[in-house]
Each structure stands twice: as C-alpha cells, then as structure tokens.
Design a protein around this motif. Sequence first.
Motif, PDB file in Angstrom:
ATOM      1  N   GLU A  52       0.988  -1.091  -0.016  1.00 18.77           N
ATOM      2  CA  GLU A  52       0.065   0.118  -0.037  1.00 18.77           C
ATOM      3  C   GLU A  52       0.897   1.230   0.145  1.00 18.77           C
ATOM      4  O   GLU A  52       1.824   1.473   0.816  1.00 18.77           O
ATOM      5  N   GLY A  53       0.690   2.214  -0.756  1.00 17.45           N
ATOM      6  CA  GLY A  53       1.344   3.283  -0.802  1.00 17.45           C
ATOM      7  C   GLY A  53       2.377   3.259  -1.958  1.00 17.45           C
ATOM      8  O   GLY A  53       3.181   4.549  -2.394  1.00 17.45           O
ATOM      9  N   GLN A  54       2.695   2.202  -2.429  1.00 19.54           N
ATOM     10  CA  GLN A  54       3.935   2.172  -3.340  1.00 19.54           C
ATOM     11  C   GLN A  54       3.470   2.384  -4.733  1.00 19.54           C
ATOM     12  O   GLN A  54       2.466   2.042  -5.388  1.00 19.54           O
ATOM     13  N   LYS A  55       4.391   3.011  -5.555  1.00 19.78           N
ATOM     14  CA  LYS A  55       4.185   3.379  -7.081  1.00 19.78           C
ATOM     15  C   LYS A  55       5.207   2.467  -7.683  1.00 19.78           C
ATOM     16  O   LYS A  55       6.444   2.502  -7.537  1.00 19.78           O
ATOM     17  N   VAL A  56       4.845   2.030  -8.873  1.00 23.20           N
ATOM     18  CA  VAL A  56       5.722   1.197  -9.978  1.00 23.20           C
ATOM     19  C   VAL A  56       5.210   1.795 -11.299  1.00 23.20           C
ATOM     20  O   VAL A  56       4.004   1.502 -11.756  1.00 23.20           O
ATOM     21  N   GLU A  57       6.071   2.325 -12.010  1.00 21.73           N
ATOM     22  CA  GLU A  57       5.897   2.928 -13.316  1.00 21.73           C
ATOM     23  C   GLU A  57       4.658   3.876 -13.306  1.00 21.73           C
ATOM     24  O   GLU A  57       4.564   4.879 -12.434  1.00 21.73           O
ATOM     25  N   ARG A  58       3.347   3.415 -14.029  1.00 17.59           N
ATOM     26  CA  ARG A  58       2.328   4.223 -14.222  1.00 17.59           C
ATOM     27  C   ARG A  58       1.250   3.942 -13.089  1.00 17.59           C
ATOM     28  O   ARG A  58       0.402   4.519 -12.770  1.00 17.59           O
ATOM     29  N   VAL A  59       1.610   3.057 -12.073  1.00 17.54           N
ATOM     30  CA  VAL A  59       0.520   2.417 -11.366  1.00 17.54           C
ATOM     31  C   VAL A  59       0.967   2.570  -9.764  1.00 17.54           C
ATOM     32  O   VAL A  59       1.931   2.510  -9.215  1.00 17.54           O
ATOM     33  N   SER A  60       0.083   3.399  -9.196  1.00 20.69           N
ATOM     34  CA  SER A  60       0.356   3.530  -7.606  1.00 20.69           C
ATOM     35  C   SER A  60      -0.974   2.751  -6.893  1.00 20.69           C
ATOM     36  O   SER A  60      -1.924   2.868  -7.100  1.00 20.69           O
ATOM     37  N   ILE A  61      -0.631   2.242  -5.945  1.00 23.62           N
ATOM     38  CA  ILE A  61      -1.589   1.639  -4.751  1.00 23.62           C
ATOM     39  C   ILE A  61      -1.883   2.318  -3.771  1.00 23.62           C
ATOM     40  O   ILE A  61      -1.216   2.868  -2.837  1.00 23.62           O
ATOM     41  N   GLU A  62      -3.269   2.953  -3.625  1.00 23.44           N
ATOM     42  CA  GLU A  62      -3.700   3.928  -2.984  1.00 23.44           C
ATOM     43  C   GLU A  62      -4.251   3.373  -1.646  1.00 23.44           C
ATOM     44  O   GLU A  62      -3.662   4.007  -0.687  1.00 23.44           O
ATOM     45  N   LYS A  63      -4.962   2.258  -1.621  1.00 21.34           N
ATOM     46  CA  LYS A  63      -5.532   1.735  -0.235  1.00 21.34           C
ATOM     47  C   LYS A  63      -5.563   0.169  -0.762  1.00 21.34           C
ATOM     48  O   LYS A  63      -6.201  -0.289  -1.812  1.00 21.34           O
ATOM     49  N   ILE A  64      -5.452  -0.717   0.121  1.00 20.20           N
ATOM     50  CA  ILE A  64      -5.691  -1.978   0.249  1.00 20.20           C
ATOM     51  C   ILE A  64      -6.673  -2.297   1.214  1.00 20.20           C
ATOM     52  O   ILE A  64      -6.323  -1.920   2.401  1.00 20.20           O
ATOM     53  N   GLU A  65      -7.777  -2.809   0.879  1.00 16.11           N
ATOM     54  CA  GLU A  65      -8.743  -3.097   1.771  1.00 16.11           C
ATOM     55  C   GLU A  65      -8.873  -4.706   1.789  1.00 16.11           C
ATOM     56  O   GLU A  65      -8.033  -5.584   1.034  1.00 16.11           O
ATOM     57  N   GLU A  66      -9.810  -5.302   2.756  1.00 16.99           N
ATOM     58  CA  GLU A  66     -10.086  -6.764   2.863  1.00 16.99           C
ATOM     59  C   GLU A  66     -10.135  -7.636   1.635  1.00 16.99           C
ATOM     60  O   GLU A  66      -9.726  -8.522   1.231  1.00 16.99           O
ATOM     61  N   ASN A  67     -10.884  -6.999   0.983  1.00 19.25           N
ATOM     62  CA  ASN A  67     -11.490  -7.627  -0.427  1.00 19.25           C
ATOM     63  C   ASN A  67     -11.342  -6.731  -1.811  1.00 19.25           C
ATOM     64  O   ASN A  67     -11.691  -6.931  -2.983  1.00 19.25           O
ATOM     65  N   GLU A  68     -10.541  -5.382  -1.623  1.00 15.95           N
ATOM     66  CA  GLU A  68     -10.582  -4.495  -2.549  1.00 15.95           C
ATOM     67  C   GLU A  68      -9.118  -3.745  -2.524  1.00 15.95           C
ATOM     68  O   GLU A  68      -8.571  -3.470  -1.656  1.00 15.95           O
ATOM     69  N   VAL A  69      -9.001  -3.298  -3.839  1.00 16.11           N
ATOM     70  CA  VAL A  69      -7.503  -2.586  -4.130  1.00 16.11           C
ATOM     71  C   VAL A  69      -7.868  -1.258  -4.823  1.00 16.11           C
ATOM     72  O   VAL A  69      -8.569  -1.424  -5.816  1.00 16.11           O
ATOM     73  N   THR A  70      -7.557  -0.231  -4.271  1.00 15.54           N
ATOM     74  CA  THR A  70      -7.907   1.065  -4.822  1.00 15.54           C
ATOM     75  C   THR A  70      -6.536   1.426  -5.487  1.00 15.54           C
ATOM     76  O   THR A  70      -5.546   1.709  -4.814  1.00 15.54           O
ATOM     77  N   LEU A  71      -6.287   1.527  -6.819  1.00 15.00           N
ATOM     78  CA  LEU A  71      -4.909   2.005  -7.518  1.00 15.00           C
ATOM     79  C   LEU A  71      -5.473   3.217  -8.395  1.00 15.00           C
ATOM     80  O   LEU A  71      -6.396   3.295  -8.981  1.00 15.00           O
ATOM     81  N   LYS A  72      -4.259   3.887  -8.709  1.00 14.41           N
ATOM     82  CA  LYS A  72      -4.357   4.829  -9.761  1.00 14.41           C
ATOM     83  C   LYS A  72      -3.322   4.411 -10.803  1.00 14.41           C
ATOM     84  O   LYS A  72      -2.022   4.191 -10.795  1.00 14.41           O
ATOM     85  N   ILE A  73      -3.844   4.643 -12.172  1.00 19.29           N
ATOM     86  CA  ILE A  73      -2.997   4.276 -13.300  1.00 19.29           C
ATOM     87  C   ILE A  73      -2.917   5.607 -14.178  1.00 19.29           C
ATOM     88  O   ILE A  73      -3.955   6.295 -14.326  1.00 19.29           O
ATOM     89  N   ASP A  74      -1.766   6.448 -14.093  1.00 14.36           N
ATOM     90  CA  ASP A  74      -1.597   7.708 -14.574  1.00 14.36           C
ATOM     91  C   ASP A  74      -2.316   8.508 -13.460  1.00 14.36           C
ATOM     92  O   ASP A  74      -2.280   8.645 -12.404  1.00 14.36           O
ATOM     93  N   GLU A  75      -3.775   8.981 -14.010  1.00 14.26           N
ATOM     94  CA  GLU A  75      -4.396   9.927 -13.328  1.00 14.26           C
ATOM     95  C   GLU A  75      -5.737   9.407 -12.831  1.00 14.26           C
ATOM     96  O   GLU A  75      -6.475  10.192 -12.096  1.00 14.26           O
ATOM     97  N   GLU A  76      -6.030   8.221 -13.403  1.00 14.75           N
ATOM     98  CA  GLU A  76      -7.408   7.507 -13.134  1.00 14.75           C
ATOM     99  C   GLU A  76      -7.388   6.535 -12.028  1.00 14.75           C
ATOM    100  O   GLU A  76      -6.434   5.885 -11.775  1.00 14.75           O
ATOM    101  N   ILE A  77      -8.372   6.726 -11.049  1.00  9.69           N
ATOM    102  CA  ILE A  77      -8.471   5.753 -10.067  1.00  9.69           C
ATOM    103  C   ILE A  77      -9.533   4.860 -10.283  1.00  9.69           C
ATOM    104  O   ILE A  77     -10.484   5.009 -10.949  1.00  9.69           O
TER     105      ILE A  77
END
Length: 84
Positions: A52-77
Amino acid sequence: RDPFIPLIGCGETTNEGGIASILNIDDVSLQGIAVGGDDSRYAIINGEVIREGQKVERVSIEKIEENEVTLKIDEEIYKVKLYE
C-alpha cells in the motif's frame, strides 16, 4: 510453486509482464491480498507483490482493503475486487 495457481485446470494465464506492463485497467489481475503482522498491507497484482502506498511505473496503490484494492493508473482511480 506459485500458491495462487491451481494444480488442476489452470485456466487462463496471468499477465506475465508484471506491474510495469500495465497500461490500463484491463491489464490488471488482482490475485491476492495479504496483511502483515504490523498491519502493513500488500496486494499481489500480475504476479508481483506491491505494498500500500507504493508506485511502480504508471501504477500506484492508493489503498488495500480486505477484498478490494484502490489503484491509480496515470491520473485515473480504479477499484479492483478480489472476489464478488
């Protein structure tokens, strides 16, 4: 052996390019979520472990929950569920 690949009836293969190859949400394969002893959270995406919080290339992991991951690719969530 990879514990996320079944021994019988493998079905489709996962994205072999890893996180760096993600160009859009269709390239994302969420395979697992783990929580460490210190409450650190990790997602297994395209065969790679990312925290959680890590960024690799164009992808950043915003939040990790029990069953779901919120990620950002470029500027899209996006929200990706592990299972329904």
